[in-house]
Design an enzyme around this catalytic site. Structure first.
Site, PDB file in Angstrom:
ATOM      1  N   ARG A 206      -5.118 -14.364   6.388  1.00  8.73           N
ATOM      2  CA  ARG A 206      -3.904 -15.383   7.466  1.00  8.73           C
ATOM      3  C   ARG A 206      -5.463 -14.848   8.116  1.00  8.73           C
ATOM      4  O   ARG A 206      -6.687 -14.666   8.032  1.00  8.73           O
ATOM      5  CB  ARG A 206      -3.146 -13.864   7.374  1.00  8.73           C
ATOM      6  CG  ARG A 206      -1.575 -13.762   7.004  1.00  8.73           C
ATOM      7  CD  ARG A 206      -1.002 -12.563   6.657  1.00  8.73           C
ATOM      8  NE  ARG A 206      -1.288 -11.951   6.285  1.00  8.73           N
ATOM      9  CZ  ARG A 206      -1.473 -10.704   6.248  1.00  8.73           C
ATOM     10  NH1 ARG A 206       0.239  -9.666   7.147  1.00  8.73           N
ATOM     11  NH2 ARG A 206      -1.917  -9.615   5.465  1.00  8.73           N
TER      12      ARG A 206
ATOM     13  N   LYS B 238      -6.036  -7.153   8.925  1.00 14.21           N
ATOM     14  CA  LYS B 238      -6.432  -6.494   8.187  1.00 14.21           C
ATOM     15  C   LYS B 238      -7.557  -5.775   8.570  1.00 14.21           C
ATOM     16  O   LYS B 238      -7.764  -5.336   9.815  1.00 14.21           O
ATOM     17  CB  LYS B 238      -6.375  -6.646   6.955  1.00 14.21           C
ATOM     18  CG  LYS B 238      -4.965  -7.538   6.211  1.00 14.21           C
ATOM     19  CD  LYS B 238      -4.200  -6.524   5.889  1.00 14.21           C
ATOM     20  CE  LYS B 238      -4.175  -5.907   5.064  1.00 14.21           C
ATOM     21  NZ  LYS B 238      -2.448  -4.913   4.524  1.00 14.21           N
TER      22      LYS B 238
ATOM     23  N   TYR C  71      -3.525  -4.191  11.942  1.00 13.36           N
ATOM     24  CA  TYR C  71      -2.954  -3.221  11.209  1.00 13.36           C
ATOM     25  C   TYR C  71      -3.968  -2.026  10.134  1.00 13.36           C
ATOM     26  O   TYR C  71      -5.116  -2.969   9.628  1.00 13.36           O
ATOM     27  CB  TYR C  71      -2.137  -4.077  10.093  1.00 13.36           C
ATOM     28  CG  TYR C  71      -0.934  -4.701  10.033  1.00 13.36           C
ATOM     29  CD1 TYR C  71       0.330  -4.399  10.890  1.00 13.36           C
ATOM     30  CD2 TYR C  71      -0.973  -6.328   9.947  1.00 13.36           C
ATOM     31  CE1 TYR C  71       1.469  -4.737  10.883  1.00 13.36           C
ATOM     32  CE2 TYR C  71      -0.038  -6.798  10.296  1.00 13.36           C
ATOM     33  CZ  TYR C  71       1.249  -6.127  10.761  1.00 13.36           C
ATOM     34  OH  TYR C  71       2.422  -6.722  10.665  1.00 13.36           O
TER      35      TYR C  71
ATOM     36  N   HIS D 115      -3.088   1.216   8.788  1.00 13.99           N
ATOM     37  CA  HIS D 115      -2.506   2.048   7.528  1.00 13.99           C
ATOM     38  C   HIS D 115      -3.056   3.257   7.576  1.00 13.99           C
ATOM     39  O   HIS D 115      -3.683   3.389   6.469  1.00 13.99           O
ATOM     40  CB  HIS D 115      -2.508   0.948   6.536  1.00 13.99           C
ATOM     41  CG  HIS D 115      -0.911   0.123   7.458  1.00 13.99           C
ATOM     42  ND1 HIS D 115       0.618  -0.007   7.306  1.00 13.99           N
ATOM     43  CD2 HIS D 115      -1.439  -1.885   6.879  1.00 13.99           C
ATOM     44  CE1 HIS D 115       0.580  -0.863   7.124  1.00 13.99           C
ATOM     45  NE2 HIS D 115      -0.080  -1.937   6.829  1.00 13.99           N
TER      46      HIS D 115
ATOM     47  N   GLU E  24       0.860  -1.480  12.952  1.00 14.46           N
ATOM     48  CA  GLU E  24       2.285  -0.449  12.581  1.00 14.46           C
ATOM     49  C   GLU E  24       3.316   0.363  13.700  1.00 14.46           C
ATOM     50  O   GLU E  24       3.986   1.335  12.660  1.00 14.46           O
ATOM     51  CB  GLU E  24       2.162  -0.455  11.359  1.00 14.46           C
ATOM     52  CG  GLU E  24       1.037   0.653  10.690  1.00 14.46           C
ATOM     53  CD  GLU E  24      -0.633   0.345  10.788  1.00 14.46           C
ATOM     54  OE1 GLU E  24      -1.068   1.915  10.411  1.00 14.46           O
ATOM     55  OE2 GLU E  24      -0.732  -0.836  11.139  1.00 14.46           O
TER      56      GLU E  24
ATOM     57  N   ILE F 173      13.720  -3.155   7.137  1.00 13.35           N
ATOM     58  CA  ILE F 173      13.684  -4.976   6.469  1.00 13.35           C
ATOM     59  C   ILE F 173      12.710  -5.170   5.836  1.00 13.35           C
ATOM     60  O   ILE F 173      13.845  -6.009   5.745  1.00 13.35           O
ATOM     61  CB  ILE F 173      12.486  -4.494   7.985  1.00 13.35           C
ATOM     62  CG1 ILE F 173      12.746  -4.121   9.132  1.00 13.35           C
ATOM     63  CG2 ILE F 173      12.101  -5.482   8.418  1.00 13.35           C
ATOM     64  CD1 ILE F 173      14.448  -4.860   9.791  1.00 13.35           C
ATOM     65  N   VAL F 174      12.690  -4.381   5.169  1.00 11.59           N
ATOM     66  CA  VAL F 174      12.607  -4.719   3.675  1.00 11.59           C
ATOM     67  C   VAL F 174      13.415  -4.820   2.890  1.00 11.59           C
ATOM     68  O   VAL F 174      13.010  -5.858   1.790  1.00 11.59           O
ATOM     69  CB  VAL F 174      10.531  -4.126   3.722  1.00 11.59           C
ATOM     70  CG1 VAL F 174      10.378  -4.375   1.959  1.00 11.59           C
ATOM     71  CG2 VAL F 174       9.608  -4.100   4.706  1.00 11.59           C
TER      72      VAL F 174
ATOM     73  N   ARG G 140      22.955   3.137   7.680  1.00 14.02           N
ATOM     74  CA  ARG G 140      22.611   2.253   7.170  1.00 14.02           C
ATOM     75  C   ARG G 140      23.785   1.692   5.917  1.00 14.02           C
ATOM     76  O   ARG G 140      23.439   0.614   5.957  1.00 14.02           O
ATOM     77  CB  ARG G 140      21.314   2.754   7.282  1.00 14.02           C
ATOM     78  CG  ARG G 140      20.274   1.310   6.424  1.00 14.02           C
ATOM     79  CD  ARG G 140      20.134   1.105   7.686  1.00 14.02           C
ATOM     80  NE  ARG G 140      18.850  -0.997   7.081  1.00 14.02           N
ATOM     81  CZ  ARG G 140      18.956  -1.900   8.086  1.00 14.02           C
ATOM     82  NH1 ARG G 140      19.193  -1.652   9.397  1.00 14.02           N
ATOM     83  NH2 ARG G 140      18.390  -2.966   7.737  1.00 14.02           N
TER      84      ARG G 140
ATOM     85  N   SER H 258      20.429   7.758  -1.815  1.00  8.14           N
ATOM     86  CA  SER H 258      18.631   7.969  -2.497  1.00  8.14           C
ATOM     87  C   SER H 258      18.958   9.645  -2.390  1.00  8.14           C
ATOM     88  O   SER H 258      19.237  10.467  -1.666  1.00  8.14           O
ATOM     89  CB  SER H 258      18.247   7.277  -1.155  1.00  8.14           C
ATOM     90  OG  SER H 258      16.975   8.120  -2.299  1.00  8.14           O
TER      91      SER H 258
ATOM     92  N   ASP I 164       0.108  -0.207   0.346  1.00  8.01           N
ATOM     93  CA  ASP I 164      -0.525  -0.006   2.149  1.00  8.01           C
ATOM     94  C   ASP I 164      -0.622   1.473   2.957  1.00  8.01           C
ATOM     95  O   ASP I 164      -1.507   1.535   3.871  1.00  8.01           O
ATOM     96  CB  ASP I 164      -0.330  -1.276   3.456  1.00  8.01           C
ATOM     97  CG  ASP I 164       1.055  -1.523   3.113  1.00  8.01           C
ATOM     98  OD1 ASP I 164       1.349  -0.926   3.365  1.00  8.01           O
ATOM     99  OD2 ASP I 164       0.571  -2.499   3.832  1.00  8.01           O
TER     100      ASP I 164
ATOM    101  N   ASN J 267      -1.483  -7.138   0.841  1.00  6.72           N
ATOM    102  CA  ASN J 267      -1.445  -7.693   1.251  1.00  6.72           C
ATOM    103  C   ASN J 267      -0.755  -9.082   0.827  1.00  6.72           C
ATOM    104  O   ASN J 267      -1.768 -10.008   0.971  1.00  6.72           O
ATOM    105  CB  ASN J 267      -2.549  -8.275   1.979  1.00  6.72           C
ATOM    106  CG  ASN J 267      -3.393  -9.022   1.116  1.00  6.72           C
ATOM    107  OD1 ASN J 267      -3.569  -8.958  -0.363  1.00  6.72           O
ATOM    108  ND2 ASN J 267      -4.199  -9.778   1.259  1.00  6.72           N
ATOM    109  N   MET J 268       0.428  -8.795   0.467  1.00  4.82           N
ATOM    110  CA  MET J 268       1.327  -9.741   0.321  1.00  4.82           C
ATOM    111  C   MET J 268       1.426 -11.166   0.968  1.00  4.82           C
ATOM    112  O   MET J 268       1.320 -12.139   0.480  1.00  4.82           O
ATOM    113  CB  MET J 268       2.776  -8.985  -0.154  1.00  4.82           C
ATOM    114  CG  MET J 268       3.348  -8.577  -1.440  1.00  4.82           C
ATOM    115  SD  MET J 268       4.589  -7.264  -1.325  1.00  4.82           S
ATOM    116  CE  MET J 268       5.360  -8.760  -2.084  1.00  4.82           C
TER     117      MET J 268
END
Length: 379
Positions: A15, A75, A94, A96, A118, A178-179, A203, A220, A270, A300-301
């Site tokens: 990217r 990154k 980003y 992290h 993030e 979101i993921v 949710r 969960s 990450d 970093n998918m």
């Protein structure tokens, strides 16, 4: 302001932080943009496109860091970049931090201003600069998981959606953000039987309303997770605590409950990972096997689909980046609480609680630092 866009040098990170369209927007407001030669090639953007948009191309990463007031990246800086970073230089990327003590101490030492994509956060707790990459990563998690379920990849040898007369795979998704939502949509669309788990009943009610019939929701907790992993073929970790280390929801012990060839995809890797046995991998060597369970833990998918990811990222970051450039980071953060929440390290001081807590380091009041900056500027 002088903006610099270096070429990403992390393993298989394809990217780039800014499209030519983004460069044109900066130029429209009178800013200067330096882009490293070939920075956008892997994302499908040639140097000529940047030049046509008004960028100045520089041959080396050292040149870009050396001349820029604000560095825009994708990154976090890696070790070879640390010494290129200057005191008071703004880095917008980003980070992290909570998953890397080495990076945290390096940025403190360099006395840079680190504004993390993030942790830019809206009043409704949404993370506008994380959402686009979370959408990409959620969809990719199923795509990659389906591939590694194949027998040549050491998976169980199951087709995610099955075929008439053969049951589909069971996909377990930990986290309904979101993921998790994007992963569930993809897995369900391919015909898998999907269970999505979260700790928030509101949710889960929402997800139950919008998801197709082959998606179940489940509260969960440790017991439910322990039972669910026994029958799952693909397990996706999609848990996020903004700016902080992810909790380990799947322990090493739980691997023994899984069937041989089960695939784990930890999208939270990450941020430290929500699967205890996950450690960051790369697109070059994406998987490893522990207790006959396949682990896919690429940090970093979205870098594997750089055109989509780069355009989606620039769409989200550009508005904020223009505020930083037009006003300077101090005034932009005073005027916009969303940007202020993105500040993690300011001139050698940690100002984000999740990072301070992760390493037991002092937490500084960001408002006091911004007030001090304002007084110094006024003076």
């Amino acid at each position: 302001m002088v903006i610099g866009v270096p070429k990403e040098i992390k393993n298989n990170e394809n990217r780039v932080a800014l499209t030519p369209a983004g460069v044109a927007e900066f130029r429209r407001f009178g800013h200067t943009v330096y882009v490293q030669v070939n920075a956008g090639v892997e994302s499908g953007f040639e140097d000529e496109e940047y030049i046509d948009a008004g960028a100045v191309m520089l041959p080396t990463i050292e040149d870009v860091y050396g001349i820029s007031e604000m560095i825009m990246k994708v990154k976090e800086p890696i070790a070879s970049e640390y010494n290129l970073i200057k005191e008071d230089q703004l880095l917008f990327t980003y980070f992290h931090f909570a998953s890397s003590e080495e990076l945290t101490h390096a940025m403190i030492e360099r006395k840079a201003v680190c504004l993390a994509y993030e942790t830019v956060e809206k009043t409704d707790r949404s993370l506008p600069l994380l959402i686009p990459m979370s959408e990409v990563a959620g969809r990719m998690a199923v795509q990659e998981g389906a591939k590694y379920l194949e027998k040549p990849q050491k998976g169980r040898g199951i087709l995610l959606g099955g075929v008439p007369g053969v049951k589909p795979a069971h996909v377990l998704i930990l986290g309904g953000g979101i993921v998790g939502t994007q992963a569930a949509k993809m897995a369900a669309g391919l015909g898998a039987h999907v269970t999505i788990m979260d700790i928030s009943l509101p949710r889960l009610r929402y997800l139950s309303d919008i998801m197709p019939e082959n998606v179940d929701t489940l509260m969960s907790n440790e017991y439910s997770i322990r039972e669910a992993v026994k029958h799952s073929d693909l397990i996706i970790g999609a848990v996020l605590i903004p700016g902080a280390k992810a909790p380990h929801l799947i322990t090493r012990e739980m691997l023994k409950l899984m069937r041989p060839g089960t695939v784990l995809v930890d999208v939270a890797v990450d941020q430290g990972g929500c699967i205890e046995t996950c450690v960051p991998t790369t697109h070059e060597n994406p998987t490893y096997v522990i207790d006959n369970v396949v682990h896919y833990c690429v940090a970093n998918m979205p870098g594997a689909v750089p055109y989509t990811s780069t355009v989606a990222l620039t769409n989200a970051t550009l508005t904020y980046a223009l505020q930083l450039a037009n006003k300077g980071w101090q005034k932009a953060c005073r005027d916009n609480d969303e940007l202020k929440r993105g500040l993690n390290v300011v001139n050698g001081k940690i100002v984000y609680k999740g990072v301070a807590d992760a390493f037991g380091l002092p937490l500084n009041d960001v408002n006091e630092l911004l007030q001090r900056e304002e007084e110094e500027i006024d003076y």
